[in-house]
Design an enzyme around this catalytic site. Structure first.
Site, PDB file in Angstrom:
ATOM      1  N   SER A   1       0.824  -1.203   0.000  1.00  0.00           N
ATOM      2  CA  SER A   1       0.000   0.000   0.000  1.00  0.00           C
ATOM      3  C   SER A   1       0.866   1.265   0.000  1.00  0.00           C
ATOM      4  CB  SER A   1      -0.921   0.001   1.215  1.00  0.00           C
ATOM      5  OG  SER A   1      -0.162  -0.094   2.404  1.00  0.00           O
TER       6      SER A   1
ATOM      7  N   CYS B   1       2.032  -6.577  10.234  1.00  0.00           N
ATOM      8  CA  CYS B   1       1.903  -5.338   9.463  1.00  0.00           C
ATOM      9  C   CYS B   1       3.310  -4.948   9.029  1.00  0.00           C
ATOM     10  CB  CYS B   1       1.281  -4.244  10.324  1.00  0.00           C
ATOM     11  SG  CYS B   1       1.313  -2.607   9.548  1.00  0.00           S
TER      12      CYS B   1
ATOM     13  N   HIS C   1       4.769  -2.253   8.754  1.00  0.00           N
ATOM     14  CA  HIS C   1       5.446  -1.149   9.452  1.00  0.00           C
ATOM     15  C   HIS C   1       6.074  -1.560  10.776  1.00  0.00           C
ATOM     16  CE1 HIS C   1       3.220   1.109   6.543  1.00  0.00           C
ATOM     17  NE2 HIS C   1       3.505   2.288   7.071  1.00  0.00           N
TER      18      HIS C   1
END
Ligand code: DGL
Length: 282
Positions: free
Chosen positions: A13, A197, A199
């Site tokens: 993304s 995730c 991040h």
């Protein structure tokens, strides 16, 4: 471009998938990469399955039309919500990071209970719960929606302003406390913390000091890279540092190239010099 080198498309993304690209660059010395960050439409983690699937399918098709022979969906949210839709829309093999993340947990968990931290959309999909159950484990899925913006703002231990890192630390602590209370209620005893995730690897040191002693902290990057290597044939892993390898990667972003360069470099751990802007529509 080297015609015999496998061409791998990596999709995320935005910037976080660069943590996965970093492992791929190290593990696949002979491959060439095209990384697409859909930075104009992030975050995916707060969006519906339909929207994430539409965005991810457009992105996957773009990578395929740019010559990718194999696709890695580095984004956990897109892997959780849109893997089937992506596979149905392209002709090349597609690997998502939920399966490889669950594989890394399965390889080390003794209690067979795993704590998964992820975006809201990933948690709501229960993709990690299902992947862990298939491997004989139970997953406690904890949504941590504030972490992505804090990490993108650079409020990590790398920030020279310690007060900012302290805010993120406190937020993380609250999420871990909530997860621990839920685990007690559910009778789970997680011994493994899976970073679900892209991040969260940037919070690894903070997590190391906040998680219960002895808890293993894992992400899917290395397992994903090893799986791609296995599937693409027996290419030996390299000892070449990732810093010597970005020449093998083309970077595409749907929003500002300057922002991609500055933010992306933090996730990749090395400077990103050339980024091409592309438009994927609304
Ligand atoms: N890449 C997303 C993930 O791994 C995090 C960022 C976003 O929400 O778009 O779930």
């Amino acid at each position: 471009m080297n015609d015999s080198a496998p061409r791998i498309g990596v999709f995320d993304s935005g910037f976080g998938g660069l943590t996965v690209l970093r492992a791929l660059l190290e593990q696949l010395p002979a491959a060439e990469f095209c990384y697409l960050g859909d930075s104009a439409r992030l975050p995916y983690g707060s969006k519906s399955r339909e929207t994430v699937a539409r965005y991810a399918v457009e992105s996957a098709r773009l990578l395929e039309s740019n010559g990718a022979q194999y696709l890695v969906i580095a984004c956990n949210t897109a892997s959780a919500l849109a893997l089937d839709a992506i596979r149905a829309s392209v002709r090349v093999p597609v690997l998502g990071v939920i399966e490889t993340g669950a594989d890394s947990a399965a390889a080390v968990s003794v209690s067979r209970d795993v704590l998964v931290l992820a975006t809201d959309a990933t948690v709501r999909s229960h993709a990690y719960g299902a992947a862990c159950a298939e491997r004989g484990m139970r997953a406690l899925e904890q949504a941590c929606p504030l972490l992505v913006p804090l990490i993108e703002e650079g409020w990590t231990t790398a920030n020279p302003d310690a007060e900012r890192a302290a805010v993120t630390r406190r937020v993380l602590q609250l999420y871990l406390e909530e997860a621990a209370a839920r685990a007690r209620t559910a009778g789970l005893a997680p011994d493994t913390l899976l970073l679900g995730c892209t991040h969260y690897p940037l919070l690894r040191d903070m997590l190391g000091s906040l998680a219960p002693a002895g808890m293993r902290i894992l992400d899917s990057a290395q397992t994903t890279a090893r799986r791609v290597q296995r599937e693409l044939g027996a290419m030996p892993p390299t000892t070449t540092p990732a810093s010597a390898t970005t020449g093998r990667c083309r970077f595409l972003a749907t929003d500002s190239v300057e922002k991609f360069q500055s933010l992306g470099s933090r996730f990749l751990g090395q400077p990103i010099r050339e980024v091409e802007h592309i438009d994927l529509g609304g």
